[in-house]
Motif scaffolding. Structure first.
Motif, short mmCIF file in Angstrom:
data_model
loop_
_atom_site.label_atom_id
_atom_site.label_comp_id
_atom_site.label_asym_id
_atom_site.label_seq_id
_atom_site.Cartn_x
_atom_site.Cartn_y
_atom_site.Cartn_z
N ALA A 265 0.83 -1.21 0.00
CA ALA A 265 0.00 0.00 0.00
C ALA A 265 0.86 1.25 0.00
N LEU A 266 1.91 1.26 0.81
CA LEU A 266 2.80 2.42 0.86
C LEU A 266 3.50 2.63 -0.48
N ASP A 267 4.00 1.56 -1.08
CA ASP A 267 4.71 1.68 -2.35
C ASP A 267 3.77 2.15 -3.46
N LEU A 268 2.58 1.61 -3.49
CA LEU A 268 1.62 1.99 -4.53
C LEU A 268 1.20 3.45 -4.38
N ALA A 269 1.00 3.88 -3.14
CA ALA A 269 0.62 5.27 -2.91
C ALA A 269 1.71 6.23 -3.35
N ALA A 270 2.96 5.82 -3.21
CA ALA A 270 4.09 6.68 -3.60
C ALA A 270 4.18 6.86 -5.10
N GLN A 271 3.53 5.99 -5.87
CA GLN A 271 3.57 6.10 -7.33
C GLN A 271 2.62 7.15 -7.87
N GLY A 272 1.71 7.63 -7.02
CA GLY A 272 0.78 8.67 -7.46
C GLY A 272 -0.28 8.14 -8.42
N ALA A 273 -1.03 9.06 -9.04
CA ALA A 273 -2.06 8.73 -10.02
C ALA A 273 -2.98 7.61 -9.55
N PRO A 274 -3.67 7.80 -8.43
CA PRO A 274 -4.54 6.73 -7.92
C PRO A 274 -5.69 6.43 -8.87
N SER A 275 -6.05 5.18 -8.93
CA SER A 275 -7.18 4.74 -9.75
C SER A 275 -7.69 3.42 -9.21
#
Length: 368
Positions: A265-275
């Motif tokens: 979750a932390l790594d995915l959030a750091a990538q930005g552009a949520p979808s």
């Protein structure tokens, strides 16, 4: 002679608002997700538009704002914790407190056994060991509704198990030892609302999760959510709260699945552009670590936009009400009830009872 410390009016008000926010926020997220819980993302978009649901929608019965078993069990958890702290005002919760929480779950189980017929409700040894008075939540007719409760919760509470507070965490518990469904984590937030240290909130939530879910991932995810909420109650950021919960997880054998999910979750959030498509990389939320990760991810990517975060947390193919309730618990604890979308709060089933229970919990457990 030193005067005893007394909390300021401001600190007491902030604490009370965060307790309210956590319980009401969880209910809002639950109500957003409940009508689409078993729908695929394509089906949600076909029914509600390209953005999916953008607010509270009707259930199959035509009602709006209904809560599911997630909020039901969260409320009974809060009631049991309040009763436990009334008898044991300070320190870590022990066996007597866990018994009170177990009895609260027995009262919830009665609302499922007698769904739609509260006047016929019987609570007693036949369904467990509770023989106390019928008061509090079990007198609320609107809670006598069966909203897709988890099998592990139903079967686990049919057995009278109270965890030993001195036993080590780590091995599978005796009740449903292979179960790591999200039914334990989705009810765990109230353990973080008592003013307890995060490690104590983690321990109590994990042990009480073992009443129904014996797989370590099932009860560690519950502990992690409680620790996150406990950190947020003291003003920590969401990311800081998650990082602290990871340090607590690392102390326990068998934590790897829960730890990996939170790191995801932390790594995915750091990538930005949520979808929604990106969120679904974390899973569907039917199992504990996935539900926790999805709720955390949605809160991380929009920590100051509660409406956006809640909608992200439910618009996916999976257990939308559980992921929505977890996200709502987190954001409500961070922002307080005043930071929630009021138009949604006003339409949530049982909101006055939820707010009153939150105030009772805050009065019992709040700063002294």
């Amino acid at each position: 002679m030193n005067e005893p410390w007394r909390p300021s009016w401001e600190s007491t008000a902030v604490y009370r608002a965060r307790v309210r926010g956590c319980l009401l926020g969880g209910a809002v997220g639950d109500a957003l997700g409940y009508p689409i819980e078993f729908s695929a993302l394509d089906g949600i978009r076909a029914a509600h538009g390209a953005r999916g649901v953008t607010g509270l929608v009707t259930t199959g019965s035509g009602a709006v704002g209904l809560i599911s078993d997630d909020t039901q069990m969260t409320l009974f958890t809060a009631e049991g914790i309040r009763q436990a702290h009334a008898q044991q005002p300070s320190g870590r919760l022990g066996a007597d407190a866990f018994r009170l929480i177990r009895w609260a779950y027995e009262r919830w189980l009665a609302t499922q056994d007698y769904a739609g017929s509260p006047e016929k409700c019987e609570i007693g040894p036949a369904g467990g060991s509770y023989t106390g008075p019928r008061d509090g939540l079990v007198t609320e007719a609107w809670l006598f509704a069966r909203r897709a409760p988890g099998n592990a919760c139903l079967s686990g509470l049919a057995l009278d198990f109270v965890p030993d507070p001195a036993a080590p965490l780590g091995p599978p518990g005796p009740i449903n030892p292979d179960s790591k469904g999200c039914g334990a984590v989705m009810r765990a937030a109230p353990f973080g609302l008592t003013g307890a240290a995060p490690e104590d909130a983690f321990d109590a939530a994990a042990r009480c999760a073992q009443m129904t879910h014996g797989h370590p991932t099932g009860y560690y995810a519950a502990g992690a959510l409680a620790a996150i909420v406990a950190c947020l109650m003291t003003g920590e950021s969401i990311e800081g709260a998650v990082l602290r919960s990871l340090r607590l997880l690392a102390r326990h054998p068998g934590h790897e699945e829960t730890t990996a999910a939170l790191h995801g979750a932390l790594d995915l959030a750091a990538q930005g552009a949520p979808s929604a498509e990106r969120l679904q990389q974390l899973g569907a939320g039917w199992i504990a670590e996935e539900a926790l990760a999805i709720g955390v991810y949605a809160a991380l990517v929009a920590p100051d936009d509660v409406e956006r975060a809640l909608l992200l947390s439910v618009n996916h193919s999976g257990d939308s009400d559980s992921t929505g309730s977890i996200c709502g618990n987190i954001l409500g604890a961070r922002h307080g009830d005043h930071g929630l979308p009021h138009a949604w709060v006003e339409r949530v089933e049982g909101r006055t009872t939820i707010a009153a229970l939150a105030d009772d919990l805050a009065a019992t457990c709040g700063p002294r």
